[in-house]
Design a protein around this motif. Structure first.
Motif, PDB file in Angstrom:
ATOM      1  N   ALA A 111      48.563  22.861  49.425  1.00  9.37           N
ATOM      2  CA  ALA A 111      47.729  23.466  47.942  1.00  9.37           C
ATOM      3  C   ALA A 111      46.403  23.370  47.315  1.00  9.37           C
ATOM      4  O   ALA A 111      46.376  23.609  46.024  1.00  9.37           O
ATOM      5  N   VAL A 112      46.066  21.958  47.865  1.00  5.88           N
ATOM      6  CA  VAL A 112      44.539  22.355  47.421  1.00  5.88           C
ATOM      7  C   VAL A 112      43.351  23.597  47.917  1.00  5.88           C
ATOM      8  O   VAL A 112      42.796  23.907  47.478  1.00  5.88           O
ATOM      9  N   LEU A 113      43.823  24.254  49.020  1.00  2.93           N
ATOM     10  CA  LEU A 113      43.174  25.423  49.532  1.00  2.93           C
ATOM     11  C   LEU A 113      43.341  26.418  49.012  1.00  2.93           C
ATOM     12  O   LEU A 113      42.546  27.255  47.769  1.00  2.93           O
ATOM     13  N   ILE A 114      44.526  26.250  48.399  1.00  2.00           N
ATOM     14  CA  ILE A 114      45.291  28.196  47.408  1.00  2.00           C
ATOM     15  C   ILE A 114      44.880  27.235  45.895  1.00  2.00           C
ATOM     16  O   ILE A 114      43.910  28.377  44.996  1.00  2.00           O
ATOM     17  N   LEU A 115      44.844  26.966  45.678  1.00  2.00           N
ATOM     18  CA  LEU A 115      43.817  26.318  43.901  1.00  2.00           C
ATOM     19  C   LEU A 115      42.496  26.678  44.146  1.00  2.00           C
ATOM     20  O   LEU A 115      42.092  27.265  43.112  1.00  2.00           O
ATOM     21  N   SER A 116      42.211  26.097  44.870  1.00  3.80           N
ATOM     22  CA  SER A 116      40.215  26.297  45.108  1.00  3.80           C
ATOM     23  C   SER A 116      40.054  27.924  44.762  1.00  3.80           C
ATOM     24  O   SER A 116      39.352  28.447  44.649  1.00  3.80           O
ATOM     25  N   ALA A 117      40.993  28.171  46.084  1.00  2.00           N
ATOM     26  CA  ALA A 117      40.602  29.916  45.887  1.00  2.00           C
ATOM     27  C   ALA A 117      40.979  30.320  44.711  1.00  2.00           C
ATOM     28  O   ALA A 117      40.145  32.111  44.216  1.00  2.00           O
ATOM     29  N   ILE A 118      42.416  30.389  44.386  1.00  2.00           N
ATOM     30  CA  ILE A 118      42.694  30.947  42.961  1.00  2.00           C
ATOM     31  C   ILE A 118      41.936  30.590  41.892  1.00  2.00           C
ATOM     32  O   ILE A 118      41.066  31.268  40.895  1.00  2.00           O
ATOM     33  N   GLY A 119      41.012  29.351  41.879  1.00  2.00           N
ATOM     34  CA  GLY A 119      40.142  29.199  40.942  1.00  2.00           C
ATOM     35  C   GLY A 119      38.929  29.700  41.567  1.00  2.00           C
ATOM     36  O   GLY A 119      38.668  30.195  40.323  1.00  2.00           O
ATOM     37  N   SER A 120      38.165  29.565  42.429  1.00  2.00           N
ATOM     38  CA  SER A 120      37.090  30.636  42.424  1.00  2.00           C
ATOM     39  C   SER A 120      37.162  31.694  42.311  1.00  2.00           C
ATOM     40  O   SER A 120      36.325  32.763  41.500  1.00  2.00           O
ATOM     41  N   GLY A 121      38.724  32.091  43.048  1.00  2.00           N
ATOM     42  CA  GLY A 121      38.347  34.188  42.503  1.00  2.00           C
ATOM     43  C   GLY A 121      38.789  34.411  41.669  1.00  2.00           C
ATOM     44  O   GLY A 121      38.152  35.014  40.867  1.00  2.00           O
ATOM     45  N   LEU A 122      38.902  33.509  40.382  1.00  2.00           N
ATOM     46  CA  LEU A 122      39.018  33.788  38.868  1.00  2.00           C
ATOM     47  C   LEU A 122      37.859  33.784  38.099  1.00  2.00           C
ATOM     48  O   LEU A 122      37.571  35.001  37.518  1.00  2.00           O
ATOM     49  N   LEU A 123      36.809  32.888  38.518  1.00  2.00           N
ATOM     50  CA  LEU A 123      35.510  32.962  38.572  1.00  2.00           C
ATOM     51  C   LEU A 123      35.069  34.806  39.380  1.00  2.00           C
ATOM     52  O   LEU A 123      34.490  35.300  38.207  1.00  2.00           O
ATOM     53  N   MET A 124      34.916  34.653  40.715  1.00  2.00           N
ATOM     54  CA  MET A 124      34.605  35.655  40.222  1.00  2.00           C
ATOM     55  C   MET A 124      34.742  37.252  40.402  1.00  2.00           C
ATOM     56  O   MET A 124      34.529  38.213  39.868  1.00  2.00           O
ATOM     57  N   LEU A 125      36.226  37.553  39.270  1.00  2.00           N
ATOM     58  CA  LEU A 125      36.608  38.478  38.653  1.00  2.00           C
ATOM     59  C   LEU A 125      35.451  38.808  37.279  1.00  2.00           C
ATOM     60  O   LEU A 125      35.123  40.559  37.045  1.00  2.00           O
ATOM     61  N   ARG A 126      34.908  37.927  37.459  1.00  2.00           N
ATOM     62  CA  ARG A 126      33.240  38.348  36.042  1.00  2.00           C
ATOM     63  C   ARG A 126      32.462  38.844  37.224  1.00  2.00           C
ATOM     64  O   ARG A 126      31.981  39.973  36.472  1.00  2.00           O
ATOM     65  N   LYS A 127      32.599  39.126  38.100  1.00  2.00           N
ATOM     66  CA  LYS A 127      31.393  40.195  39.369  1.00  2.00           C
ATOM     67  C   LYS A 127      32.312  41.560  39.418  1.00  2.00           C
ATOM     68  O   LYS A 127      31.126  42.290  39.978  1.00  2.00           O
ATOM     69  N   ILE A 128      32.824  41.424  38.907  1.00  2.00           N
ATOM     70  CA  ILE A 128      33.794  43.454  38.982  1.00  2.00           C
ATOM     71  C   ILE A 128      34.196  43.727  37.522  1.00  2.00           C
ATOM     72  O   ILE A 128      34.940  43.062  37.196  1.00  2.00           O
ATOM     73  N   ASP A 129      34.161  44.924  37.983  1.00  2.00           N
ATOM     74  CA  ASP A 129      34.356  45.880  36.515  1.00  2.00           C
ATOM     75  C   ASP A 129      35.810  46.127  36.910  1.00  2.00           C
ATOM     76  O   ASP A 129      36.683  46.271  38.006  1.00  2.00           O
ATOM     77  N   THR A 130      37.040  45.869  35.914  1.00  2.00           N
ATOM     78  CA  THR A 130      38.527  45.892  36.138  1.00  2.00           C
ATOM     79  C   THR A 130      38.540  46.745  34.615  1.00  2.00           C
ATOM     80  O   THR A 130      38.034  47.123  33.720  1.00  2.00           O
ATOM     81  N   PRO A 131      40.538  47.141  34.437  1.00  2.00           N
ATOM     82  CA  PRO A 131      40.049  47.660  33.135  1.00  2.00           C
ATOM     83  C   PRO A 131      39.937  47.636  31.834  1.00  2.00           C
ATOM     84  O   PRO A 131      40.799  47.695  31.405  1.00  2.00           O
ATOM     85  N   PHE A 132      39.927  46.002  32.335  1.00  2.00           N
ATOM     86  CA  PHE A 132      40.009  44.759  31.271  1.00  2.00           C
ATOM     87  C   PHE A 132      38.692  43.909  30.901  1.00  2.00           C
ATOM     88  O   PHE A 132      39.124  43.895  29.584  1.00  2.00           O
ATOM     89  N   TRP A 133      37.951  44.056  31.741  1.00  2.00           N
ATOM     90  CA  TRP A 133      36.505  43.863  31.427  1.00  2.00           C
ATOM     91  C   TRP A 133      35.453  44.548  32.034  1.00  2.00           C
ATOM     92  O   TRP A 133      35.760  45.548  33.547  1.00  2.00           O
TER      93      TRP A 133
END
Lengths: 207, 48
Positions: A111-133
Motif C-alpha cells: 500500500a505504501v509503495l503503490i500510493l507513493s507510485a501513484i502520488g508521484s506518478g500523478l504529479l509527473m503527468l504534468r510533464k507530459i502532453d496528453t489529450p487533456f492538458w
C-alpha cells in the motif's frame, strides 16, 4: 439456505472473496504488471513506445485503488487487515484470522509503495502532453522534480521485489487454498477449519 | 554505484533526475533472496 450476506453456501463452501474484490485484485495485477513492463523493459534494452501505455494504465490503477480504499473503509471490515496483538500471539500456530500477520504487513508495504507510485506518478503527468492538458515542466523546480521522480523510481523497483514474493507464495502448494479462492471466491470448509481460527474470522458474518 | 541519476541544469547545477536504475538488479536479488530464505526455512523446519 444461506442469507444474502452469508459467506457459507448450501454446499458448505466458505466465501473468502466477493466477485467485486476478485475483479479488483486481477485488474490491479494486470495494471501493475503492465506498468512494470512499460517502465523496466525499455531500461533493459527492449525499446518501444511505452509512455502512453504507462500513464493510461497508471490512471486505471489510480481509479481502481481509489475504489478499493473507499470500499475497504466503508463497506468492509478494515480491521481484518490491521495488525493486532492477536497476530503476534498466534505466531507459530497454524491458524490465523482472515489474514495472518505476514499478509497484513505485506499489504501495508505494498500500500505504501503503490500510493507513493501513484502520488508521484500523478504529479509527473504534468510533464507530459496528453489529450487533456499540455505539459508544464515548471510546475516544480529541478530538485523537486528530482525527488518526485526518485520516489516513483524507488517505489517501482521495490514493487518488483514485492511482486516476486507475492507470486512465490501464490504458487506454493501450502498456499493454494488462498490462490484458488482468489479465482473462484471460496474455499472448502476443511480448508477453513485447517487454516483459520473461527473466533477471529467468523465465516458466517464476515465478507 | 550511485543511488541517483544526475543531470546538469540550465544554470549549470548538478541536479537529481531520478533513482539509479543500476539498483534494479539489487531489488530483483532481494526478491530472490527472500524467496530462497523462506523456501529453505520451510524445507528445514519440522512440519506441524
Amino acid at each position: 439456505m444461506s442469507s444474502p450476506n452469508s459467506v457459507t453456501g448450501s454446499d458448505g463452501h466458505i466465501q473468502r472473496y466477493k466477485l467485486v474484490d476478485r475483479i479488483y485484485h486481477w485488474v490491479m495485477a494486470i495494471c501493475i504488471l503492465t506498468l512494470m513492463a512499460t517502465a523496466f523493459l525499455p531500461i533493459i534494452g527492449w525499446k518501444f513506445e511505452w509512455l502512453a501505455i504507462h500513464w493510461v494504465t497508471g490512471l486505471v490503477l489510480t481509479v481502481a485503488v481509489a475504489f478499493h480504499i473507499i470500499r475497504s473503509l466503508f463497506f468492509q471490515k478494515i480491521m481484518n487487515m490491521v495488525p493486532d496483538g492477536q497476530d503476534f500471539a498466534s505466531l507459530g500456530t497454524s491458524r490465523s484470522g482472515k489474514f495472518n500477520l505476514a499478509q497484513k504487513l505485506y499489504h501495508l508495504a505494498v500500500a505504501v509503495l503503490i500510493l507513493s507510485a501513484i502520488g508521484s506518478g500523478l504529479l509527473m503527468l504534468r510533464k507530459i502532453d496528453t489529450p487533456f492538458w499540455k505539459r508544464d515542466a515548471y510546475w516544480f523546480g529541478d530538485n523537486d522534480w528530482g525527488i518526485i521522480y526518485s520516489l516513483h523510481d524507488f517505489a517501482g523497483m521495490a514493487l518488483i521485489t514485492m511482486v516476486m514474493i507475492h507470486v512465490y507464495f501464490a504458487l506454493r502448494p501450502d498456499e493454494w487454498h488462498l490462490t484458488r479462492s482468489m479465482f473462484r471466491g471460496w474455499m472448502t470448509r476443511k480448508e477453513y477449519q485447517d487454516h483459520f481460527d473461527p473466533k477471529r474470522w467468523k465465516a458466517l458474518d464476515d465478507a | 554505484m550511485e543511488f541517483f541519476r544526475y543531470a546538469t541544469s540550465v544554470y549549470g547545477d548538478r541536479v537529481i533526475i531520478g533513482a539509479s536504475f543500476d539498483l534494479l538488479q539489487f531489488f530483483v536479488a532481494a526478491g530472490v533472496a527472500a524467496i530462497l530464505a523462506h523456501a529453505i526455512f520451510k524445507w528445514a523446519a519440522p512440519s506441524r
